[in-house]
Every structure is written in C-alpha cells, then in structure tokens.
Design a protein around this motif. Structure first.
Motif, PDB file in Angstrom:
ATOM      1  N   PHE A 114       0.825  -1.213   0.000  1.00 18.32           N
ATOM      2  CA  PHE A 114       0.000   0.000   0.000  1.00 18.32           C
ATOM      3  C   PHE A 114       0.854   1.254   0.000  1.00 18.32           C
ATOM      4  CE2 PHE A 114       1.075  -0.135   4.414  1.00 18.32           C
ATOM      5  CZ  PHE A 114       1.106   1.190   4.796  1.00 18.32           C
ATOM      6  N   GLN A 115       2.104   1.153   0.510  1.00 17.50           N
ATOM      7  CA  GLN A 115       2.943   2.329   0.603  1.00 17.50           C
ATOM      8  C   GLN A 115       3.229   2.869  -0.796  1.00 17.50           C
ATOM      9  OE1 GLN A 115       3.760   3.902   3.248  1.00 17.50           O
ATOM     10  NE2 GLN A 115       4.448   2.593   4.938  1.00 17.50           N
ATOM     11  N   ARG A 116       3.250   4.203  -0.902  1.00 15.56           N
ATOM     12  CA  ARG A 116       3.539   4.783  -2.206  1.00 15.56           C
ATOM     13  C   ARG A 116       4.920   4.341  -2.662  1.00 15.56           C
ATOM     14  NH1 ARG A 116       5.503  10.852  -1.247  1.00 15.56           N
ATOM     15  NH2 ARG A 116       6.390  10.636   0.817  1.00 15.56           N
ATOM     16  N   LEU A 167      -3.340   8.304   2.457  1.00 16.30           N
ATOM     17  CA  LEU A 167      -3.771   6.939   2.185  1.00 16.30           C
ATOM     18  C   LEU A 167      -5.240   6.796   2.523  1.00 16.30           C
ATOM     19  CD1 LEU A 167      -0.778   5.002   3.784  1.00 16.30           C
ATOM     20  CD2 LEU A 167      -1.085   5.632   1.397  1.00 16.30           C
ATOM     21  N   GLN A 172      -8.726   1.565   2.521  1.00 16.43           N
ATOM     22  CA  GLN A 172      -8.297   0.249   2.060  1.00 16.43           C
ATOM     23  C   GLN A 172      -6.777   0.158   1.982  1.00 16.43           C
ATOM     24  OE1 GLN A 172     -10.286  -2.293   1.874  1.00 16.43           O
ATOM     25  NE2 GLN A 172      -8.624  -3.676   1.351  1.00 16.43           N
ATOM     26  N   GLU A 173      -6.124   1.247   1.603  1.00 21.92           N
ATOM     27  CA  GLU A 173      -4.667   1.248   1.582  1.00 21.92           C
ATOM     28  C   GLU A 173      -4.107   1.047   2.992  1.00 21.92           C
ATOM     29  OE1 GLU A 173      -3.838   4.143  -2.271  1.00 21.92           O
ATOM     30  OE2 GLU A 173      -4.425   5.028  -0.368  1.00 21.92           O
ATOM     31  N   HIS A 177      -4.468  -2.576   3.962  1.00 20.34           N
ATOM     32  CA  HIS A 177      -3.426  -3.393   3.342  1.00 20.34           C
ATOM     33  C   HIS A 177      -2.163  -3.395   4.196  1.00 20.34           C
ATOM     34  CE1 HIS A 177      -5.616  -4.233  -0.279  1.00 20.34           C
ATOM     35  NE2 HIS A 177      -4.556  -4.665  -0.922  1.00 20.34           N
ATOM     36  N   ASP A 201      -6.613  -8.519  -3.917  1.00 25.03           N
ATOM     37  CA  ASP A 201      -5.953  -7.937  -5.089  1.00 25.03           C
ATOM     38  C   ASP A 201      -6.072  -8.854  -6.306  1.00 25.03           C
ATOM     39  OD1 ASP A 201      -5.173  -5.746  -3.591  1.00 25.03           O
ATOM     40  OD2 ASP A 201      -3.242  -6.605  -3.054  1.00 25.03           O
ATOM     41  N   ARG A 205      -6.122   3.235  -6.351  1.00 23.03           N
ATOM     42  CA  ARG A 205      -6.305   3.478  -4.917  1.00 23.03           C
ATOM     43  C   ARG A 205      -7.036   2.338  -4.208  1.00 23.03           C
ATOM     44  NH1 ARG A 205      -5.526   8.566  -3.187  1.00 23.03           N
ATOM     45  NH2 ARG A 205      -5.018   7.411  -1.290  1.00 23.03           N
ATOM     46  N   MET A 206      -6.993   1.135  -4.779  1.00 17.83           N
ATOM     47  CA  MET A 206      -7.515  -0.071  -4.135  1.00 17.83           C
ATOM     48  C   MET A 206      -9.027  -0.037  -3.876  1.00 17.83           C
ATOM     49  SD  MET A 206      -4.471  -1.101  -1.485  1.00 17.83           S
ATOM     50  CE  MET A 206      -2.799  -1.306  -2.104  1.00 17.83           C
TER      51      MET A 206
END
Length: 369
Positions: free
Chosen positions: A60-62, A177, A180-181, A184, A196, A215-216
């Motif tokens: 999830f991390q950018r 974030l 959902q991010e 994760h 996913d 963005r999930m």
C-alpha cells in the motif's frame, strides 16, 4: 438567494460528504491504550531485517519517489550524525514488522547499500559525490552501518481499531492513504493478497466500472462482499469500521478458507453477470435502460443474494434473462427498496433490508410468473 444561482453553485461546488468517523468510543476504555516499544536499531540491523523479510514495506505504501539527491543527503546525514526522524513499525501476529512511516528513508538506505546509485548533491562532504556503497571507503561504510535510528513499534496486542487510528495520524504524506490502503498495511496477509487477485476478474471489473484502479477501490469492494457474506450478523455502522474489523479478524485466515470464499466470489459474479449483463449493479428502468452508473449499495444486495440464493432455477440459469431483468426493474421501483440503496445506505436497517429483499426475490422467482 436566486434559485438559478443556487442550483449552479450546487453543481459547481457540491457538498462533500465527510468520511465516516472511527467508532473508537465503542471500544472498552481499557483497550484504547496504545502498546509500543522503542528501540535504537543500527542501520546494519535494519538492512538485515529488510533483506530477510523480517521487516516489510507493504504494497500500500507509495512507490519509491525520492530523488537521488534526497537519498544522498540522507546518507550524508548519517555520516555527519545528523538526527534522523523516528521510524514507525507495526508488529504482526507472527512478530514480523511492517513499516508504517519511514519507507522512503529505509528504501534509500537499502538501495544505496545494494549499489543502486551513486552519491550526488552532497554539501558537507562533496568529496564523496560519485561514490557508491562498494567504492566508499570501508571506514565510512562502517560508520553508516553503526549509526542507529530510533524505531517505535506498535505492538500486536494493541486493539486493531486503535492501531488503525494511529496509522491515520501518521499518514501525513502529500497523498493521504485511503481506508483500504491502510488496511493493506495493517492487516496484510493471505486474505489481502487474494483481494488484489480477485480484482483482476474481467467480468467483475466491467460490472463495477473500474478500468484503472490506483487506490484499491476494487479491493475494498471485494472485501465488502466477503464481510457482508460471512459476517453480516456482526454488522454495525460505520461500514468502514466493519471492514476494518473483518480484515483484522481474518487476516490470518487459512488459505483453504480464503480459497472457498474466492470461488464463491467468482461464481457469484458469473451468476450476476449472466442474469443482468450490462445492467449488473446499476439502477435501470422497465425498458432496460440504465439510469445510473455503478451503485455500491445495490452491489451489496445483488452479490449477496446471487451468492446465497437456494433457487435452483437461478443457480442452474434455467430462466430467460430478459424476463428476470424486467421483474428486477419493478423491484427497483419499490419505494422502500429504492430508499435502502439511495439514502442512509450504511444504516443497519438499510443494509439488512436491501439484502434480504433481493434474496427473497431471487428465492421466490419462477419462470413466467
């Protein structure tokens, strides 16, 4: 106020619905405490943790966005013993650690030690510009390896909702974030991985109208189906907190269980798409023309109903889809059902009503009647 002006302003500047608040007050007071552990870890130890998977930077991390100059200045800060901001970890049930704040710093260190770039833009020690890890004097390497970073770990016995709240407080990047991010990161495991994977289902992607999902949102919709399908009796609003709790409770679910859930999801999508085609998860008129795009509340009703129906006619697809769609169009016109998918959609009564009503409709459907 002039109504024409007001109508124009409403269109140009629509009211933004505030996000659902975390229901922290529902957690017993004695469970609201944050359990942490502070340690000063050497760069050498952190590198080893990253290399052997003991410390993870979740998906999830950018992505890595620092420039080479930013990364180089971090290494220079380590050399001159300039204080580095605190790094935050989250402890999983198996004692593994997830980075929840500090991924750019840690990735910069890891990349440099893997000879991925050369130092540039240094101001205190410009003599080191152009050096990589392997060409750096061993004394500089030892100095960097022995530097310590202050690390705060949120321990596994912290209540999941409190952990989620802290996660949001630390989420201060330029791009916040979403829920959902965050899930994760906090609850990463086999269930999250399968979410996913299931979002790649082409029929489902077309039905929910997701082409590119950065963005999930898709993963959250799959999770929404699982949570309402397998834990509906525990539902209380807000929906976001319900999904948080479900993903936390089942993050370590057995692969065999998640596989059964995934097969249920896939077969349900197939049933819904066969029955409704391009009208799946959409409001439509009796002439079978759509009047809205994807409706998430209707998604709940249709997915759960097509999954749980015991009507063999529906299960075996022994019906005329056009006739079924015409009957569904009548249901969509029903005032109470319509309200349940348009207004206060996260209320417990609305969720229960729209799902049970659509399921009862499918259960009682008979060809030609």
């Amino acid at each position: 106020m002039d109504e024409t002006q007001k109508a124009l302003a409403d269109r140009l500047f629509p009211a933004v619905k505030p996000p659902e608040e975390l229901e922290l007050r529902n957690i017993p007071p004695e469970q609201r405490r944050l359990h942490t552990e502070t340690a000063d870890l050497t760069v050498s130890s952190i590198y080893q943790y990253l290399a052997n998977g003991k410390l993870k930077i979740p998906e999830f991390q950018r992505g890595y966005v620092w420039t080479r100059m930013q990364a180089s200045r971090l290494l220079e800060s380590l050399i001159i013993q300039c204080p580095i901001p605190v790094v935050y970890f989250s402890q999983d049930t198996n004692n593994d650690l997830m980075v929840i704040d500090g991924n750019q710093r840690l990735l910069s260190i890891k990349l440099f030690m893997n000879d991925a770039f050369q130092l540039e833009g240094l101001t205190t020690y410009p003599e080191l510009n152009g050096q990589s890890w392997s060409t750096l004097d061993p004394r500089f390497r030892d100095h960097i390896l022995n530097r310590t970073l202050r690390c705060i770990t949120i321990l596994r016995d912290t209540h999941p909702q409190i952990k989620f709240d802290v996660f949001e407080r630390l989420n201060t990047g330029s791009v916040q974030l979403n829920s959902q991010e965050l899930r994760h990161g906090i609850n990463f495991g086999y269930l999250i991985e399968q979410l996913d994977e299931l979002t790649k289902n082409e029929k489902w992607k077309k039905a929910v109208g997701i082409r590119v999902d950065k963005r999930m949102k898709g993963a959250e919709l799959v999770l929404r189906f699982f949570a309402l399908r397998y834990s509906r009796a525990n539902y209380t609003k807000p929906l976001s907190s319900f999904l948080d709790q479900f993903s936390s409770t089942h993050k370590a679910a057995a692969p065999a269980t998640v596989t059964v859930w995934s097969e249920d999801f896939t077969s349900t999508v197939d049933r819904a798409e066969h029955a409704l085609g391009k009208l799946t998860f959409r409001l439509f008129e009796e002439d079978l023309n759509t009047v809205t795009a994807f409706n998430s509340a209707l998604y709940d009703a249709e997915m759960i109903a097509f999954s749980e129906t015991n009507n063999q006619i529906i299960i075996d697809k022994r019906y005329d889809p056009i006739e079924l769609r015409s009957k569904i169009a009548i249901l969509l016109k029903d005032e109470r059902f319509s309200n349940s998918i348009k207004r206060a959609t996260s209320d417990e009564t609305s969720v229960a009503y729209r799902i049970s009503t659509f399921k009862n409709f499918l259960d009682g459907y008979t060809n030609g009647i």
